[in-house]
Design an enzyme around this catalytic site. Structure first.
Site, PDB file in Angstrom:
ATOM      1  N   ASP A  70       0.811  -1.211   0.000  1.00 21.63           N
ATOM      2  CA  ASP A  70       0.000   0.000   0.000  1.00 21.63           C
ATOM      3  C   ASP A  70       0.848   1.266   0.000  1.00 21.63           C
ATOM      4  O   ASP A  70       2.072   1.224   0.145  1.00 21.63           O
ATOM      5  CB  ASP A  70      -0.904   0.013   1.241  1.00 21.63           C
ATOM      6  CG  ASP A  70      -2.177  -0.789   1.044  1.00 21.63           C
ATOM      7  OD1 ASP A  70      -2.411  -1.265  -0.073  1.00 21.63           O
ATOM      8  OD2 ASP A  70      -2.934  -0.942   2.026  1.00 21.63           O
TER       9      ASP A  70
ATOM     10  N   LYS B 219      -3.686   3.383  -2.765  1.00 18.66           N
ATOM     11  CA  LYS B 219      -4.923   4.106  -3.041  1.00 18.66           C
ATOM     12  C   LYS B 219      -4.854   5.486  -2.413  1.00 18.66           C
ATOM     13  O   LYS B 219      -4.451   5.637  -1.259  1.00 18.66           O
ATOM     14  CB  LYS B 219      -6.131   3.344  -2.476  1.00 18.66           C
ATOM     15  CG  LYS B 219      -6.308   1.951  -3.052  1.00 18.66           C
ATOM     16  CD  LYS B 219      -7.427   1.205  -2.347  1.00 18.66           C
ATOM     17  CE  LYS B 219      -7.559  -0.225  -2.872  1.00 18.66           C
ATOM     18  NZ  LYS B 219      -8.604  -0.988  -2.152  1.00 18.66           N
TER      19      LYS B 219
ATOM     20  N   MET C  91      -9.613   9.001   8.801  1.00 21.00           N
ATOM     21  CA  MET C  91     -10.223   9.333   7.512  1.00 21.00           C
ATOM     22  C   MET C  91     -11.377  10.326   7.667  1.00 21.00           C
ATOM     23  O   MET C  91     -12.414  10.208   7.010  1.00 21.00           O
ATOM     24  CB  MET C  91     -10.696   8.050   6.808  1.00 21.00           C
ATOM     25  CG  MET C  91      -9.571   7.076   6.506  1.00 21.00           C
ATOM     26  SD  MET C  91     -10.137   5.488   5.874  1.00 21.00           S
ATOM     27  CE  MET C  91     -10.853   4.744   7.346  1.00 21.00           C
TER      28      MET C  91
END
Length: 253
Positions: A35, A57, A172
Site C-alpha cells: 500500500d 490508493k 479518515m
C-alpha cells in the site's frame, strides 16, 4: 502446489514500528503487494528477486481496484508462491484485510494474519496523548469519518457517540470534520472540548494542532489528509505533557 497469503500490517510509517514477524514474512516472500502508507524502508527487507506490486490508493484515485488486488493475490498464491499483502497500520482496522483473507480462504488458499501497529494509537502517543487515562477517560472509540455510501446506511452515529465514550479517535475524517464536529455538539459534547489533529505522523513533516470541537464546527480550522483526530479531555492532559517535554505544537483553540 498451492502457496500462501500473509495479510500483514506494516504499522504507521516508521520502520522501527514494524513487527519482527512482519519483517520475517517480507524476507520469505516471493511476492509483496503493498500500500501507499507503509514505511518505504520496509521494502528493504524483501529479498532480491521477489516481485513487488504497488496497489496504493489515494482519495479519488486507485492504482488498482480491490477486486483486482484479490485476483492478483489468488493468482500468485495459486501458483505456489508466498504472497505478502502489506497494509499500512493494521490490516483489519479500516483496511481491507479481512475481505482479502476470506476471499483467499474461500479459494482454498492458506492465509495468515500478522497484526500491525495502528496509527489510531501510535499517532496520539507520538505526541504524548493517551487514548485512556485513569481519572480522565475510561473508554475510547476508534471510528471512521468517511463511510462507504454503497452500504446504504451509516454505522457511526456521532450524536450518540458524543456521550457514549470519553475519547473519540477519528480516522479518515479530514474532509468532513466540520460536519462531524457539529454532530458531536448536537449530541451534547461541550464545544470547548479539546481536539488534537495529528497530521502525517511518522511520515515526515508531522505536526499536531490543538483546537476545539467548536472551532472545527465553524470551519475555522482546516484538516489535511492524512490526519488522526483525537477528541476528548485526554488531549488537554497530553498538551500538558507536550509542554513539559518541549514538543512543538500548534495552538488554535
Amino acid at each position: 502446489m498451492v502457496g500462501k497469503v500473509i495479510i500483514a500490517g506494516g504499522g504507521p510509517g516508521d520502520e522501527g514500528l514494524l513487527t519482527l514477524r512482519c519483517i520475517e514474512a517480507l524476507r520469505n516472500a516471493d511476492v509483496v503487494i503493498y500500500d501507499r502508507l507503509i514505511p518505504r524502508s520496509a521494502l528493504n527487507y524483501v529479498r532480491q528477486g521477489a516481485q513487488l506490486i504497488y496497489v496504493g490508493k489515494e482519495p479519488g484515485r486507485h492504482t488498482m481496484e480491490e477486486d483486482e488486488i484479490i485476483r492478483v493475490m489468488m493468482s500468485e498464491a495459486g501458483s505456489g508462491k508466498i504472497v505478502v499483502r502489506l497494509h499500512g497500520g493494521d490490516a483489519f482496522l479500516f483496511g481491507r484485510g479481512f475481505e482479502e483473507c476470506i476471499a483467499v480462504l474461500n479459494a482454498g488458499i492458506p492465509c495468515e494474519v500478522i497484526p500491525g501497529v495502528t496509527s489510531a494509537i501510535a499517532a496520539p502517543e507520538a505526541y504524548l496523548i493517551p487514548p485512556v487515562l485513569r481519572g480522565v477517560s475510561s473508554s475510547v472509540a476508534i471510528v471512521t469519518g468517511m463511510e462507504d455510501p454503497r452500504k446504504g446506511r451509516a454505522f457511526v452515529n456521532f450524536r450518540e457517540l458524543a456521550k457514549a465514550v470519553n475519547t473519540i479517535i477519528i480516522l479518515m475524517g479530514a474532509s468532513r470534520i466540520g460536519e462531524i464536529a457539529k454532530e458531536l455538539i448536537e449530541g451534547g459534547l461541550d464545544p470547548g472540548t479539546y481536539v488534537a489533529i495529528i497530521t502525517r505522523a511518522y511520515m515526515g513533516n508531522s505536526r499536531v494542532t490543538i483546537t476545539t470541537v467548536g472551532k472545527l464546527a465553524t470551519g475555522e480550522v482546516s484538516v489535511e489528509h492524512p490526519s488522526v483526530i483525537v477528541v476528548g479531555d485526554v488531549v488537554r492532559e497530553g498538551l500538558k505533557a507536550m509542554k513539559i517535554a518541549g514538543i512543538n505544537f500548534e495552538m488554535d483553540a
